[in-house]
Design an enzyme around this catalytic site. Structure first.
Site, PDB file in Angstrom:
ATOM      1  CG  ASP A  91      41.575  50.334  37.284  1.00 52.24           C
ATOM      2  OD1 ASP A  91      42.452  49.927  36.471  1.00 52.24           O
ATOM      3  OD2 ASP A  91      41.154  49.646  38.225  1.00 52.24           O
ATOM      4  N   GLY A 105      32.416  39.145  42.929  1.00 49.63           N
ATOM      5  CA  GLY A 105      33.648  39.745  42.418  1.00 49.63           C
ATOM      6  C   GLY A 105      34.576  40.126  43.543  1.00 49.63           C
ATOM      7  NE  ARG A 106      38.032  37.350  47.056  1.00 54.38           N
ATOM      8  CZ  ARG A 106      37.423  37.331  48.248  1.00 54.38           C
ATOM      9  NH1 ARG A 106      37.665  38.293  49.132  1.00 54.38           N
ATOM     10  NH2 ARG A 106      36.572  36.382  48.544  1.00 54.38           N
ATOM     11  N   GLY A 107      38.538  42.252  44.166  1.00 54.04           N
ATOM     12  CA  GLY A 107      39.656  42.973  43.582  1.00 54.04           C
ATOM     13  C   GLY A 107      40.035  44.161  44.431  1.00 54.04           C
ATOM     14  CB  VAL A 157      31.343  43.232  44.223  1.00 54.60           C
ATOM     15  CG1 VAL A 157      29.900  43.508  43.797  1.00 54.60           C
ATOM     16  CG2 VAL A 157      32.174  44.492  44.048  1.00 54.60           C
ATOM     17  CE  LYS A 210      35.008  48.909  45.785  1.00 51.51           C
ATOM     18  NZ  LYS A 210      35.457  49.966  44.846  1.00 51.51           N
TER      19      LYS A 210
END
Length: 476
Positions: free
Chosen positions: A151, A32-34, A39, A54
């Protein structure tokens, strides 16, 4: 954080050559990326287990970013709940002195995030209720500790099934990188509101002080998307943020009245009109029970409703006994706010009395049946409205209109059982004449459906308890 699940390992590197953080966590594939970090799936070589790590990018090492990352560590380290992703470790890797890397080590949740899940199709109402319950419990836990997530969105909700082939998802909330301690939020120094545009609350979009109600609004948008697979406020950040300041999200007519009323309350533009997080946990628990038994106890060919059979239904639900926990009081309070009237009631029409099992704005708990408007409102299956009682021939002789009470407006919706009996009404009163819009009456009908859902739930609970108590003891 946009967390995703990949089917296989990344071919980027073998375990032997994969980078390690502080000589312990061997990074594997990117999952995952953001935001400011990524991650990775990783292997904890000290304890021999897979974890999620992370890692914050080099650009996120300013004093402000590091401070925020440290805040996230301190925040997560103190939280422990089954609906939250657990923090296992944290630190700074200084292998490259010019490029220190802050990292968090978290439990590895096996399963897709909600964003990916919805790309494959909508969820059932029961699955949505279960996810809503898990997340509401998680939010209740952090809100009572003075924390606002800020969020809540599908990509930050991880789903896991604990049994093969089971339909029960367990939802976990992740990514507390912009969470707020102290339940107070102000705009950042660069005048940018923190959060994801499509799921911001109206007060978040305005850069105002935030509290628990902000997360509740965002959760409402997420659950609405579980039904529609459509983002309620799509588009670029500014138009998306402005959209919720001008209108409420569209709730399609195919969604049941109970869900429509709950989602509308959660996504009210005024934070004061949203349910509290404690009430929301109770509401989702009831939703799960209602969805589980939605197709049970339904009469295929209901008998025509007569006054005798209607009174039997009143007795079946143990009415006019009022719930001791005030379960209907929030419904009448919402009804009063929707119509901007001083009085709202949940009434049960008995053989000689009209009982007020919830009476917002009124002290008395019953009146004689003869003068009661509710006795007329239960005769039909549609809303019964008197917009100006002073000139309505149906009410001119009514003591509530002609006497000291001075009633001038009435709107009532029958509380109808699954087998076709009208027990009473959800109704509103005013001392001034006024009109009732179709939207207001639709909302009143949705709230009445919620009252009946609660009555059905309590009836099923009593029957289950009776069956359990009457069951023969197990052989020793």
């Amino acid at each position: 954080m946009d967390v995703i699940t990949l089917a296989g390992r990344s071919p980027q590197a073998s375990d032997a050559g994969a980078p390690r953080l502080r000589g312990r966590y061997r990074l594997q594939e990117l999952i995952g990326r953001g935001g400011a970090g990524s991650v990775y799936r990783a292997h904890d070589e000290s304890l021999g287990r897979d974890v999620a790590v992370k890692v914050f990018e080099a650009s996120a090492t300013s004093e402000k970013d590091v401070r925020r990352q440290e805040d996230e560590v301190n925040l997560l380290a103190g939280l422990s709940h089954h609906s939250l992703v657990t923090l296992l470790d944290a630190g700074v890797d200084r292998t490259d002195a010019a490029r220190p890397r802050v990292y968090f080590v978290m439990e590895l949740v096996t399963g897709a995030d909600l964003k990916v899940q919805l790309e494959g199709g909508p969820l059932t109402a029961r699955q949505t209720a279960q996810i809503g319950f898990d997340l509401a419990e998680g939010l209740q836990y952090i809100h009572h500790r003075g924390v606002v997530h800020r969020d809540v969105k599908p990509a930050n909700i991880l789903l896991v099934r604990y049994s093969h082939g089971g339909a029960r998802y367990r939802a976990k909330l992740t990514d507390f990188g912009i969470a707020l301690v102290g339940a107070i939020e102000r705009r950042d120094t660069d005048n940018v509101t923190t959060g994801t545009a499509a799921y911001l609350s109206p007060e978040q979009a305005r850069g105002q002080t935030l509290g628990s109600a902000s997360d509740i609004y965002s959760l409402g948008l997420v659950l609405l998307e579980c039904f529609t697979r459509t983002i309620a406020f799509p588009g670029d950040p500014i138009p998306s943020a402005l959209g919720r300041l001008r209108s409420d999200p569209h709730i399609p007519p195919g969604i049941t009245p109970e869900w429509s009323a709950l989602l509308a309350a959660m996504t009210s533009r005024d934070p004061k009109d949203r349910p509290s997080i404690d009430d929301l946990v109770v509401a989702f628990r009831q939703m799960i029970a209602a969805e589980t038994g939605r197709h049970r106890d339904v009469v295929a060919h209901p008998e025509p409703s007569t006054e005798e059979s209607r009174l039997r239904a009143v007795a079946r639900y143990r009415l006019p006994e009022a719930p001791v926990d005030g379960a209907f009081d929030r419904v009448t309070a919402i009804a009063a706010r929707v119509f901007s009237v001083p009085i709202a009631l949940v009434t049960i029409v008995d053989h000689d009395r009209i009982w007020f099992t919830s009476h917002h704005g009124l002290e008395i708990d019953h009146i004689d049946r003869h003068p009661g408007l509710c006795a007329s409102a239960i005769l039909d299956d549609v809303p019964w409205v008197v917009e100006d009682a002073r000139f309505d021939p149906r009410t001119l002789a009514n003591p509530l209109v002609a006497g000291d009470f001075g009633l001038q407006f009435y709107a009532g919706v029958p509380l109808r059982t699954r087998d076709g009996h009208n027990l009473g009404t959800l109704c509103v009163f005013d001392f001034e004449p006024r009109l009732a819009s179709e939207a207001e009456l639709a909302t009143l009908s949705d709230l009445a459906a919620m009252v009946m859902s609660e009555m059905e739930l309590r009836l099923q609970s009593r029957r289950s308890k009776t069956a359990l108590e009457s069951a023969p003891p197990a052989p020793s």
